[in-house]
Design an enzyme around this catalytic site. Sequence first.
Site, short mmCIF file in Angstrom:
data_model
loop_
_atom_site.label_atom_id
_atom_site.label_comp_id
_atom_site.label_asym_id
_atom_site.label_seq_id
_atom_site.Cartn_x
_atom_site.Cartn_y
_atom_site.Cartn_z
N TRP A 214 0.65 4.49 -1.72
CA TRP A 214 0.38 3.06 -1.51
C TRP A 214 -1.12 2.78 -1.66
O TRP A 214 -1.52 1.73 -2.15
CB TRP A 214 0.86 2.65 -0.11
CG TRP A 214 0.56 1.21 0.21
CD1 TRP A 214 1.35 0.14 -0.07
CD2 TRP A 214 -0.60 0.69 0.84
NE1 TRP A 214 0.75 -1.02 0.35
CE2 TRP A 214 -0.46 -0.71 0.92
CE3 TRP A 214 -1.78 1.26 1.35
CZ2 TRP A 214 -1.43 -1.53 1.48
CZ3 TRP A 214 -2.74 0.44 1.92
CH2 TRP A 214 -2.55 -0.94 1.97
N HIS A 215 -1.95 3.76 -1.25
CA HIS A 215 -3.40 3.54 -1.28
C HIS A 215 -3.96 3.54 -2.70
O HIS A 215 -5.06 3.05 -2.93
CB HIS A 215 -4.13 4.59 -0.43
CG HIS A 215 -4.07 4.29 1.03
ND1 HIS A 215 -2.98 4.63 1.79
CD2 HIS A 215 -4.94 3.67 1.86
CE1 HIS A 215 -3.19 4.23 3.04
NE2 HIS A 215 -4.35 3.64 3.11
N GLY A 216 -3.24 4.12 -3.63
CA GLY A 216 -3.75 4.10 -5.00
C GLY A 216 -2.92 4.98 -5.90
O GLY A 216 -2.27 5.93 -5.45
N PHE B 97 -6.84 -1.52 -2.87
CA PHE B 97 -5.46 -1.06 -2.72
C PHE B 97 -4.48 -2.21 -2.87
O PHE B 97 -3.33 -2.07 -2.77
CB PHE B 97 -5.27 -0.39 -1.36
CG PHE B 97 -6.28 0.69 -1.10
CD1 PHE B 97 -6.75 1.48 -2.16
CD2 PHE B 97 -6.78 0.94 0.15
CE1 PHE B 97 -7.69 2.46 -1.94
CE2 PHE B 97 -7.71 1.93 0.38
CZ PHE B 97 -8.17 2.69 -0.66
#
Lengths: 519, 307
Positions: free
Chosen positions: A325-327, A519
Site C-alpha cells: 500500500w505504501h508504494g 502514497f
Amino acid sequence: MLFHEPTFLFLFLPLTLALYVLARRFACQETVVIVLGTASLIFYGWWNPCDTVLIVASILFNFLLGHQLRTRVGLGGGRFVLLTGGIAVNLLVLFFFKYLAFAIESINMLGLGSFESRSLHLPLGISFFTFLQVAYLVDCYRGETKKTGIAPYFLFVTFFPHLIAGPLIHHREMIPQFGRKSARIWSDLSVGLTIFGIGLFKKLIPATQMGRWADSVFDGAAAGILPTLFESWIGVLCFAFQIYFDFSGYSDMAIGLSRMFGIRMPINFASPYKAVNIIEFWRRWHMTLSRFFRDYLYIPIGGNRSGSARSLGNLLIVMLCAGLWHGADWKFVIWGGLHGIFLIFCHGWINLRRRFVGGTPLLPAWLGVFLTFIVVLVAWVPFRADSMATARVVLEGMLGLNGVTLPIHYAALFGGAVDWLFICGVDFAAMTAYAGGWQIVWLLGCLGFVWFLPNTQELFRFYRPGIILLGQDYRASGLPRWLAWRPNLVGGLVGGLLVAYLCFLAIQGNPGEFIYFRF
Amino acid sequence: MNSFTSVFRGYVAAFLATLLSGLLVSVGLTEAKLRLHVLPNDSFTDYKRLFLHGTSTVAAFGDSHVASGLVNQPEIDNLGQASDTLITALEKAKVRAARGGLKLIILQADPQMFSAYRLKANQQDRISILSRENDPPLAMLRPEYRQYLMQFWWSAISGPLAVFSPLHQTEGAPEVSFHSRPLQEQRKEALLRVQLHAPIPNPQMTPLAQRYREAIEYFLHRGIRVCLVAFPVTSHYREATAGVASFGEAKLFFAETAMALGVPYLDYTDSLPDCSFGDSDHLLHEAADEFTHRVLRDCSAGKRLSP
C-alpha cells in the site's frame, strides 16, 4: 499546495475559513457542506486539474453503487456480485495507476516476459480515497451505513485536511458530523489553530532538518559512498525522526485544520516510539491504516478465528499488503514483510510468556521500548533506501562491515588512545555525513521528544482533539493537569508569535513534500 | 456570552493578533534590511549584468573557488558564483556561449564538484533568475534572497534599530588572512571543509562526468577554447584530502578528460602559500588579483600543468 506552503497558509486557508464562517453564520448546514466540498475540490485540483475528473468519477460511481447496495436488500446474491464488482473496479483503477508499471517490471525481472512498462502519473491521494470508499461499499453491503446525500458523501471523500495523506477516515465517524453545526466555533478555532501550529512546527523544523541529514547518508550510499558504522546509524536515526515528525506533523495539521471547521478527525499517531512491543507500535503508528486493514482485510480473511498458525499467516499477509500500500516497490513489500515477521515473533513471545509465567512481563518496559525502537529502525532502512542495493550497504554499515570511522579532528580528543583505537579498527577520516556536535545534540533532543514528551492529543485531552482509536485513550494520560493545554491570553500571544515565525519560515520554502504524500 | 466562550474568543484574538503583527513586523524589517543594507551593496545585480551583457572574450565558470579566485577585468568576465554546481556552471557557460563573442572558457576542475551535497543540489532556478526581466514587488521574495530569508530575518529582528541606521562601510579594511588564525583552528576548519567536499567514489563513472565531457566538446565544436583549472587551496586542506582516495580519482578524471579532448588542465592546488587565503580554500582579494593574471597567461598560452 501543501499545508506548509505560502499559497495554502496565506491564501487558501484564510479564504476557506472566512467563507466557512460566513456560510455558518448566514446559511444552513447544507451550504456549509457545499462550501467545504468546493474548496476541497479546488485544493485537490491545484496540483493537476485533470485529477479532479478521476476523483469525481470515483465518488459518483461509489455513491451510486453504495445506494444500490443499501437499498436492494432483496437482491440476495446479486448484492454480493455488486459489491465484488465495485471493489474490483476500485482496486483495478488503483492497480492501473499505481501498480501496473511495477507489475510489468516484476514480470520482466522474473524472466516471465518482456513487456514495455511506462510509469503513469499517479493521481494524488488515490490510495486514500480508494480505500475509504471500499470500506464504505463493504459497510453498505453489511447494512452498517445510513442514508446520506451526495454532498456529505462528496465532502467525506474530498475533505481537504485528509485528502492527500490521510488519516484514513471512516464514513461512520465523519458523515454524521457534516450534518450538524458545531456550536463551539471559538473553541474549535482555538484548538484547531494551536494543533495546526504544532504540526507546522514538527514539519518545518525537526522533520526538515532530519531529512537533510538522512538524505546525505542514503543519497551518498546510493552514489557509492559506503557509510561507516556511526554514519549508518546516524542516517537511519535521522530518517526515523524525519518520518516521525513528518507524519506526526501532517496528522496534527490535518486534525487541527479539520477542527477549525468544527470536524473531529480520528487520532492517527500516538507516540509510536514509546511502544513497548511491535504490536503496540502498530496501535500507535498510522492507526487509521491499521484499523482499515484489521476491519477490511485481517478479519475477513479469517483473523484469529482459525487457530494460531493461521492467524499468524493472516497477519503476515496483512503486513505484506500494508507494505505494498505504501508504494509499488519491492522495498515496501520487504518493509511490510519485516514488520509481519516482527509481529509474529512478538505474538509468539507473548504466548510463550503466558504459558510459562502468566501475565508477568519478562522484560522491563524501558528495554521493550528500546528493542522495539531498534527493530523499527532496521525496518526503516529498506523503506528509505532508493534500491535494495543501497539498503544492503546501509545495513552492512550498521553492522560495522563498512568500517568504523570517526571525524578526523576527533583524533586530538582521544590523545594517546588513538593508537589503541586504530588497532581496534577505528579510523579517523573524512565523514561526509557527519554534521558536527550540533547533530548529536539534535538527535538526543529528538530522542527525548519522542520518548518522554506527551503527544498532541495528551496535551489537549480536556478538549477532545480527535476520535479515539485502537484503545489509545489520551484522556487516561498521566499528564499532570498543569501541563495540559488550556486557553489563556499569554498562550495565545506566544502561540501566535511562534506560528508567525513558522509562516515566515514557510515563505523561505524548500522543506519538501510530506513523505506520505507519495502514497 | 458565557465565560467559556469568552476565554476561547480571547485566545483566538490574541493568537491572530500576534500572528498578523508578527508577520507584518517580520516582513517590514526584513524588507527594510534588504532594501537599505543588502541591495545597495549587492553584487548580484552586477553579476546579472555581466552574465547578460558582458563582452569580454574570456569567461570563467564554477563555484566560490572561481568567484573568489579570479577578479573581473576588461579581458575576463568572472561568472563563477558561490555554490554553483557543475551542471549550473556548464549551463551558464552554454547560455553565455550562445550570446557569442567568447573565445576562451575557463572551467573549474575541482574535486568538490563531485561531492554528494553538490550532486544532489537542485539549482534549476539559478539561470532563470538571471534571465528574469521583472522582479517580485518585495525584495524578500526574489529567489536569490528568499532562500536565505531566515538569515536576513534574524539579522533584522536581532537589531531592529540598526536596520534603519546607515551601514558601516567596510571597504578598504584589510582582509584577515587564514594564516593569521591559530594553527589548530586552521586545521579543524580545513578538515571540516574536506569532509563536506569529499567527492563520491569513481566520479568518472557518473552521468555528471559525461555531461562535463560533452559540454567541453560542445564548446570546442563552436570554436571556443576551453581551459580546465583546479584552484589553489591551503596546505591544511591538501593534507586533509591526502587520506581521501576520491579526491585523487576526481583529479585524475579532470586530467584524463583534458588529455582526451586536447585542452589544457592547469592544477594550481599547491601553487600559493597559506598567507594568500581568507579561509581554508578561498583566496584573498589581493592574491586573486595576481592569480587572475597568471591563469589568463597560462590559459592563453595553452600551458599544461600536470596534476
